[in-house]
Structures are given as C-alpha cells and as structure tokens.
Design a protein around this motif. Structure first.
Motif, short mmCIF file in Angstrom:
data_model
loop_
_atom_site.label_atom_id
_atom_site.label_comp_id
_atom_site.label_asym_id
_atom_site.label_seq_id
_atom_site.Cartn_x
_atom_site.Cartn_y
_atom_site.Cartn_z
N SER A 244 0.86 -1.20 0.00
CA SER A 244 0.00 0.00 0.00
C SER A 244 0.89 1.24 0.00
O SER A 244 0.87 2.04 0.94
CB SER A 244 -0.94 0.00 1.20
N SER A 245 1.68 1.36 -1.04
CA SER A 245 2.55 2.54 -1.13
C SER A 245 2.60 3.02 -2.58
O SER A 245 2.27 2.27 -3.50
CB SER A 245 3.97 2.19 -0.69
N GLU A 246 2.98 4.28 -2.74
CA GLU A 246 3.31 4.80 -4.07
C GLU A 246 4.66 5.47 -3.92
O GLU A 246 4.76 6.55 -3.37
CB GLU A 246 2.27 5.81 -4.55
N ILE A 247 5.69 4.78 -4.38
CA ILE A 247 7.04 5.31 -4.22
C ILE A 247 7.64 5.54 -5.60
O ILE A 247 7.63 4.65 -6.45
CB ILE A 247 7.91 4.37 -3.36
N GLU A 248 8.11 6.76 -5.81
CA GLU A 248 8.60 7.17 -7.12
C GLU A 248 10.10 7.42 -7.06
O GLU A 248 10.59 8.08 -6.15
CB GLU A 248 7.86 8.44 -7.57
N ILE A 249 10.80 6.86 -8.03
CA ILE A 249 12.24 7.08 -8.14
C ILE A 249 12.44 8.18 -9.18
O ILE A 249 12.02 8.05 -10.33
CB ILE A 249 12.96 5.80 -8.63
N VAL A 250 13.07 9.26 -8.75
CA VAL A 250 13.28 10.41 -9.64
C VAL A 250 14.76 10.80 -9.62
O VAL A 250 15.48 10.44 -8.69
CB VAL A 250 12.41 11.62 -9.21
N PRO A 251 15.22 11.54 -10.62
CA PRO A 251 16.62 12.00 -10.59
C PRO A 251 16.87 12.85 -9.34
O PRO A 251 16.07 13.72 -9.02
CB PRO A 251 16.74 12.85 -11.86
N ALA A 252 17.99 12.58 -8.65
CA ALA A 252 18.32 13.37 -7.46
C ALA A 252 18.93 14.70 -7.89
O ALA A 252 19.56 14.79 -8.94
CB ALA A 252 19.32 12.60 -6.59
N GLY A 253 18.74 15.71 -7.09
CA GLY A 253 19.40 16.99 -7.36
C GLY A 253 18.44 18.10 -7.74
O GLY A 253 17.28 17.86 -8.02
N ARG A 254 19.01 19.30 -7.75
CA ARG A 254 18.20 20.49 -7.93
C ARG A 254 18.20 20.99 -9.36
O ARG A 254 19.05 20.60 -10.16
CB ARG A 254 18.76 21.60 -7.03
#
Ligand code: MN
Ligand code: MN
Length: 476
Positions: A244-254
């Motif tokens: 029961s999760s929604e975990i998104e992997i996105v590019p790190a950094g600003r």
C-alpha cells in the motif's frame, strides 16, 4: 501589377507581409529582462520542491492559501477557491464579473512526470546486494536512467492505517540510489550490437539500495533482511506496507542554470511543471477578472490521462459545480453544460523544441525553437492528426490577437515531421465538453529526459501568455 519595385519598397513589403519570428531576448528591455530572471528563480524553487504530483499539490495548496484562496469544500462565500482531488490533482478559481454560466477561462496543465515507480513487492537481494524493483511510468528512454544519482519520494500506508511521506536523496547529507549499468568492455553482445529498444530492459531497471548484511552468513537473505530492519527501525515500515505505497524514483538533485550566460534551466520534470508553475503565478495574482479564471493541475497525463486523478475523470465538472453552489447558483446539469461549452481553454503543455543535432525529425518551418517564446500548437496527434482535438481557427484568431496586444512573444510548433511519430496532450479530453481548446506551452530540449532544458525567456513568455489569457474578455 506595379512596375519595378525599389529596394526600399521591397523591404517595406516584406515587413508588412512576412511573419517574422521574434527571439525573446531581442524584444525584452532591461526591466523586463530582470522580470524574466526573477521568475526563473521562483520557478526553480518550485521544481526542487515539487518532484512528484503529490508534492506539487501540496506546494500549490500552500501557494494558493497565501494568495487568499479557500478550500471550496469548506468555504462560505468569497471569490477565490481551490479544491484537491485525492492529493494528486488540484484546481484553483478566481470568480469573475460575468455570470459563471457564460463560461470560464481555463488553463490546464499536468503535474505528473515520467519516472520509475516501485513495484508492490520491490525488495530483493542478488549477489549480496539489496535492490528495489521498478515499473517505469510514462515515456522514458531507459538508458538515461542508468548510472546516475536517484532519489526516492513517496507515500506509504502502514498496516495500522497511519501514513508516511518519504523523501530521501535530495539534501546534501542524504544518501542517493542508483541503477548500475554494464561496463562497456562486456556490453558488446548484450547492449552495443542490439537495437536501443531491445538493449535496455524494463526488468533490469533495478535500484541499488544497500550492501551491508545482517548477522552472519548462516542467515538466509541477510541483505534483504538488513534493508527491512533499517526500514523498520527508521520508519516503522514492514515489507507488506509497501503493497500500500506509491514510491517514485526520480533523478536526485536540484534545478540548475545551464550555460555561462545562465539563460537556460536544466531540471527533471519540466514537462509539465513549467506550464503548471506559469499558470499558478498567473492565477494567483488575479484580482477580479472579467471572466472566471480556473487553473487546473492534473495527474496521469503521461500514461494516457486515465484514472480518477487524470483528465478523463470528471473532476473539472465537479469543481465547476462547486463554483456554482459557492456563488449561490444551482448547479443543474444544464447550467454546468452551458458553462463548460462556453468556456475557453489553454491546454498548457510543453512542446519538443527543434533539436540542433536531430533537425531531420522536425519540419523546420513548423518546429518550435528555444528562445522564441511560448508555443501554440493547433493540433497534436500522429499519422494524419489522428487523436488530436485540432483547435478552431476562430479561437486561434482570438488568442493570437490577445498575445499580440499584450506583447506576449509567441511561436507556433508542431511536434515533428508529419510521418515521424507524434504525441498527444489533454486538449482532447477538455474538448469533450465542447469548449474551445488550444495547446499552449513552453518548448523544451531533452524532453522526457532526467534533465530537461527550457529557456528562461520562453518560461516567462508562457507565464505572460497565461496572464493575458486570464485577464482577457471572452469575445476579445
Ligand atoms: Mn506534457
Ligand atoms: Mn510528457
């Protein structure tokens, strides 16, 4: 027919008759240039804090509260309202002078972006390393996600019903995550000699998250166990909670300035948070417009607009019904339909800018260019405009006049050559209501990559275009 024209006459004729695309930097004076640069700074902060649709909704809500918008589900009277749909979708409105039934000016953008989502059973170990399995979301080039720092953002519903917002990989002292790529020395058969579409597999987009074991080598799956033990002691999460999760992997950094002249912005998620932010500022500064202004921020565009938070859901209709009620009018089916069919919309989405290295896939005379302002796109679609809502010439006429009168630097842009491919936006889902719709947004280089590029000048003109639109009269 005239006789021979003088050089001067030819020049005058050319000036009068040709459409001359304008480079924004050639047009803006020093005062406006400062506004361009200041807007870019605020936009970069938004990008850094809104890397997922949920984070974008939270930020948009906080921004709108500061600007005097009230939650419509609790408001009693007033002129400025917002409504949130399942924490992934939000709409803002400023009530105008004209009756609501005569339509709204709508700017609709999307706040989801291509990424890697965790699967529901993500954790495993392999050769004494701990990993998370992913399922990519939206159109990505898989190889762009390898061998780069990644961050984890998301929401976990624990078994006791409590929830947790995760964000790891963004601050300087956070660890980051990554997907390892194969060394070139061994890649010849499995990658290099294959077609790109076959060389990189979705099932190999596995995120490396640890290498420390728990206990001694008699313990089974002790790397997975070590990870679960860390998650439990740090967050109170057990493996089943990830179902029961929604975990998104996105590019790190600003978000970063790009170029010595700092004229460009490079960042993840500019499709379509650039249009989202431009419309947010534009709606936020409105006082009492002639026509009711609505800024809609939707989810699920990158996977076809399905789902209860996507453009195919009826959230817009529901919000407009609320607007009727909160202003003391009955939201009958007829009133709703009259309002929506009389409305005008900008489908606020980015367009692919002419790529200097791949000019062949574009049709140069009709491709958007970096630096030439906000891009309007009459039709999207592919293979003979298939799947496009194709805006009406009458409506294009209105918007063109409006932009010219308000010194909005604009250009037109088709996504690519006629037979090259294509894509769509949410325009056609707004058009279902019978309203006028036109695609209008910022051109990007490296679109859908982890580091998309936009010109600060175009971003500002996008904002200025939406501002002019919100302030316009329906029949102007
Ligand atoms: Mn988009
Ligand atoms: Mn997109």
């Amino acid at each position: 027919m005239k006789g021979k024209l003088s050089k001067k006459e030819v020049e005058q004729l050319r000036k009068r008759l040709f459409r001359k695309p304008q480079l924004v930097w050639d047009v803006v004076g020093p005062g406006e240039k400062n506004k361009v640069l200041a807007f870019a700074e605020r936009y970069k902060s938004f990008l850094d804090a809104a890397k997922t649709e949920r984070e974008a909704v939270r930020l948009i809500e906080a921004f709108s509260k500061k600007k005097g918008f009230k939650d419509i589900t609790r408001a009693r009277g007033g002129k400025r309202f917002y409504k949130i749909n399942r924490n992934k979708n939000i709409a803002l409105a400023v009530i105008g002078k004209r009756p609501l039934i005569s339509g709204v000016n709508l700017v609709a953008s999307h706040i989801d972006a291509p990424r890697l989502d965790l699967k529901q059973n993500p954790i495993y170990e392999e050769v004494d390393l701990a990993f998370l399995k992913t399922h990519y979301y939206g159109g990505i080039k898989k190889y762009q996600w390898l061998a780069r720092p990644l961050a984890i953002h998301g929401k976990v519903l624990k078994k006791d019903g409590s929830h947790l917002d995760l964000q790891v990989g963004e601050s300087d002292d956070d660890p980051v995550f990554t997907i390892a790529d194969l060394l070139p020395h061994l890649a010849r058969k499995v990658q290099t000699e294959k077609k790109v579409s076959e060389a990189f597999e979705g099932e190999k987009l596995n995120v490396l998250v640890g290498s420390l074991p728990l206990g001694d080598d008699k313990i089974k799956e002790r790397f997975k166990l070590a990870l679960l033990e860390y998650l439990f002691t740090t967050y109170g999460i057990v493996e089943e909670d990830l179902v029961s999760s929604e975990i998104e992997i996105v590019p790190a950094g600003r978000a970063r300035d790009v170029g010595w002249d700092r004229s460009l912005i490079g960042a993840y998620g500019q499709d379509d948070r650039v249009c989202a932010y431009a419309s947010l500022e534009a709606v936020g500064e409105l006082k009492t417009p002639e026509t009711t202004a609505v800024a809609l921020f939707i989810d699920k565009e990158e996977i076809g607009s399905d789902g209860s938070t996507g453009a195919k859901s009826r959230f817009l209709e529901d919000f407009v019904a609320d607007l009727f009620e909160v202003t003391g009018k009955e939201a009958t089916g007829k009133a709703l339909r009259s309002c929506l069919i009389s409305s005008r919309a900008l489908s606020a989405d980015v367009n692919g800018a002419l790529d200097p290295d791949y000019q062949d896939v574009h049709e140069k005379r009709n491709a958007a260019r970096i630096g030439y302002g906000v891009c309007i796109t009459k039709f999207t679609g592919s293979g003979g405009k298939y799947g496009s809502s194709d805006a009406n010439a009458e409506y294009l006429g209105q918007i063109r006049k409006l932009f010219n009168e308000n010194k909005v630097v604009w250009q037109t842009g088709e996504l690519g050559k006629v037979d090259e491919g294509g894509g769509g936006t949410i325009a056609k889902f707004l058009a279902i209501y019978g309203m006028e719709v036109l695609d209008c947004g910022t051109p990007l280089l490296s679109m859908h990559s982890p580091f998309e590029i936009a010109s600060k000048a175009d971003i500002y003109m996008t904002y200025k275009g939406y501002q002019a639109f919100f302030n316009s009269k329906q029949d102007s």
